[in-house]
Design a protein around this motif. Structure first.
Motif, PDB file in Angstrom:
ATOM      1  N   PRO A  15       0.847  -1.208   0.000  1.00 55.16           N
ATOM      2  CA  PRO A  15       0.000   0.000   0.000  1.00 55.16           C
ATOM      3  C   PRO A  15       0.882   1.258   0.000  1.00 55.16           C
ATOM      4  O   PRO A  15       1.879   1.318   0.728  1.00 55.16           O
ATOM      5  CB  PRO A  15      -0.795  -0.118   1.303  1.00 55.16           C
ATOM      6  N   PHE A  16       0.502   2.228  -0.797  1.00 57.58           N
ATOM      7  CA  PHE A  16       1.304   3.454  -0.849  1.00 57.58           C
ATOM      8  C   PHE A  16       1.341   4.151   0.500  1.00 57.58           C
ATOM      9  O   PHE A  16       2.314   4.844   0.824  1.00 57.58           O
ATOM     10  CB  PHE A  16       0.764   4.412  -1.916  1.00 57.58           C
ATOM     11  N   SER A  17       0.331   3.952   1.321  1.00 59.19           N
ATOM     12  CA  SER A  17       0.310   4.576   2.650  1.00 59.19           C
ATOM     13  C   SER A  17       1.522   4.145   3.481  1.00 59.19           C
ATOM     14  O   SER A  17       1.986   4.904   4.335  1.00 59.19           O
ATOM     15  CB  SER A  17      -0.988   4.231   3.381  1.00 59.19           C
ATOM     16  N   TRP A  18       2.038   2.948   3.239  1.00 56.16           N
ATOM     17  CA  TRP A  18       3.237   2.516   3.958  1.00 56.16           C
ATOM     18  C   TRP A  18       4.433   3.373   3.571  1.00 56.16           C
ATOM     19  O   TRP A  18       5.263   3.700   4.419  1.00 56.16           O
ATOM     20  CB  TRP A  18       3.551   1.051   3.640  1.00 56.16           C
ATOM     21  N   ILE A  19       4.525   3.704   2.292  1.00 53.50           N
ATOM     22  CA  ILE A  19       5.639   4.546   1.841  1.00 53.50           C
ATOM     23  C   ILE A  19       5.506   5.936   2.436  1.00 53.50           C
ATOM     24  O   ILE A  19       6.480   6.518   2.927  1.00 53.50           O
ATOM     25  CB  ILE A  19       5.679   4.606   0.300  1.00 53.50           C
ATOM     26  N   GLN A  20       4.301   6.479   2.426  1.00 49.72           N
ATOM     27  CA  GLN A  20       4.081   7.803   3.024  1.00 49.72           C
ATOM     28  C   GLN A  20       4.498   7.828   4.489  1.00 49.72           C
ATOM     29  O   GLN A  20       5.125   8.773   4.953  1.00 49.72           O
ATOM     30  CB  GLN A  20       2.604   8.185   2.900  1.00 49.72           C
TER      31      GLN A  20
END
Length: 412
Positions: free
Chosen positions: A46-51
């Motif tokens: 999930p991109f939220s992990w990168i954020q």
């Protein structure tokens, strides 16, 4: 392949008949999920992990990305763009497509004295007109300055795309590829399948050199077709191609590598069953906003839907994506950086190699002149309508300019 002069020869000697398995994308709930994918689905980051990890624990997400890439040769990051952002990019792609069709019609009419209806998003039946921009295998659109369209630049410089590559390379001084878009519509002549290839020369570049990326804008389904990846095939590189145990495959690759003369983009022998393992050939059912990242040593291609699948669809765009590769600015020399700036000024679309300047068709004077004529038509249209379709240097923000020449050169 260079020595194959007809389409029939290419299909007979190169194209594989192996069909992909379509895999659903399931966003991970916890980190261990990433390493425990099954044969029926693929677990994405999930991109939220990168954020979150960019600020809290940057080395953690970097390690996770590299772990996935080492394991499979690719990784999917889900939810990089929102649905609204995908729609904005699609509208910009339509802007370019409509004007590119006018340019194509103008050039064709000068030879045939006939004109066809221009593409119009408000009348999707015009997609059948035949005035669709020229594409290569897989429906990649490298002409009409597509790599400099507002759609390509909006995605290339999107903060979320930037965050992925910053996490991957642990630097914010990056340059981006200036390659084009992928647009398919439901009534075009179907692209060929099985054109498996790698984008890196195993003789000249035996080690890791590049991660390529694709930002998806429309749902990928078995009815639309999409990207195909041979899972884990990066591990074959380079000795599998340089010293193949089968003499027929070895002859194929040696001949092709001699033809390439140091260039990249190498076809895979359809008789190379170890490389094109049916159990590892997969097509990913990406959602809008998903980002596919893969190692240039990984075997891949795209796969069209069946003719019956397309026949049941009304006229529409069925696939849309923008190609985005980034690498640290230090991987390119000053001469390359200057030539990249010149390519922006001339609005020449380049390859996925950000540290090389190789406009498609540059080896052929006729192709260079044809692309210059296409771009010139669009420039004149822009001047008359005051609408930006292709970005030049002055249209770019300071950050976008740094993606061409690097932070230091941009600040000089």
């Amino acid at each position: 392949m260079d020595h194959l002069s007809t389409r029939e020869e290419r299909k007979a000697r190169w194209y594989s008949k192996v069909m992909p398995r379509f895999l659903q994308i399931v966003p991970a709930q916890k980190r261990q999920d990433i390493l425990n994918g099954t044969n029926d689905n693929l677990t994405s980051i999930p991109f939220s992990w990168i954020q979150k990890d960019v600020t809290d624990d940057p080395s953690s997400i970097t390690d996770l990305l590299h772990t996935c890439l080492r394991k499979d040769g690719f990784v999917v990051i889900s939810g990089v763009l929102s649905d609204d952002e995908c729609q904005i990019a699609l509208n910009q792609a339509w802007d370019w497509l409509e004007v590119a069709s006018r340019a194509e019609d103008s050039l064709q009419a000068s030879e045939t004295q006939q004109t066809c209806p221009w593409i119009d998003r408000n009348d999707v039946t015009t997609l059948r007109s035949g005035i669709f921009p020229t594409s290569l295998e897989g429906g990649v659109l490298p002409f009409h300055g597509s790599g400099h369209s507002t759609a390509a630049w909006a995605i290339r410089s999107h903060p979320s795309v930037r965050a992925i590559y910053e996490a991957l390379f642990q630097t914010d001084d990056l340059i981006a590829s200036l390659d084009g878009m992928v647009l398919w519509h439901s009534h075009q002549v179907l692209m060929d399948s099985g054109w498996f290839h790698v984008d890196q020369n195993p003789r000249e570049k035996p080690e890791f050199c590049s991660y390529q990326g694709l930002l998806n804008l429309l749902p990928v389904t078995p009815c639309t077709g999409g990207n195909v990846i041979v899972r884990g095939s990066h591990d074959l590189f380079p000795d599998h191609y340089r010293n193949h145990p089968d003499p027929n495959c070895r002859e194929f690759y040696n001949m092709r590598l001699d033809e390439l003369n140091g260039d990249d983009w190498m076809e895979i022998d359809p008789n190379d069953h170890a490389a094109v393992d049916p159990q590892k050939v997969i097509s990913l059912l990406l959602e809008p906003g998903d980002f596919l990242l893969w190692d240039s040593r990984t075997i891949h291609c795209s796969h069209p839907p069946s003719a019956t699948s397309f026949a049941c669809l009304p006229p529409q765009l069925v696939r849309a994506a923008t190609l985005v590769t980034m690498m640290p600015t230090t991987w390119a020399n000053s001469d390359v950086l200057q030539k990249r700036k010149d390519a922006v000024q001339r609005q020449r679309t380049l390859s996925h190699w950000a540290n090389r300047v190789a406009p498609l068709g540059a080896e052929c004077d006729e192709q260079v002149q044809l692309e210059a004529a296409r771009v010139d038509f669009i420039r004149q249209w822009q001047a008359a309508t005051r609408q930006v379709i292709l970005c030049n240097w002055d249209d770019l923000s300071p950050y976008q300019q740094s993606l061409v020449v690097g932070k230091e050169a941009r600040n000089e």
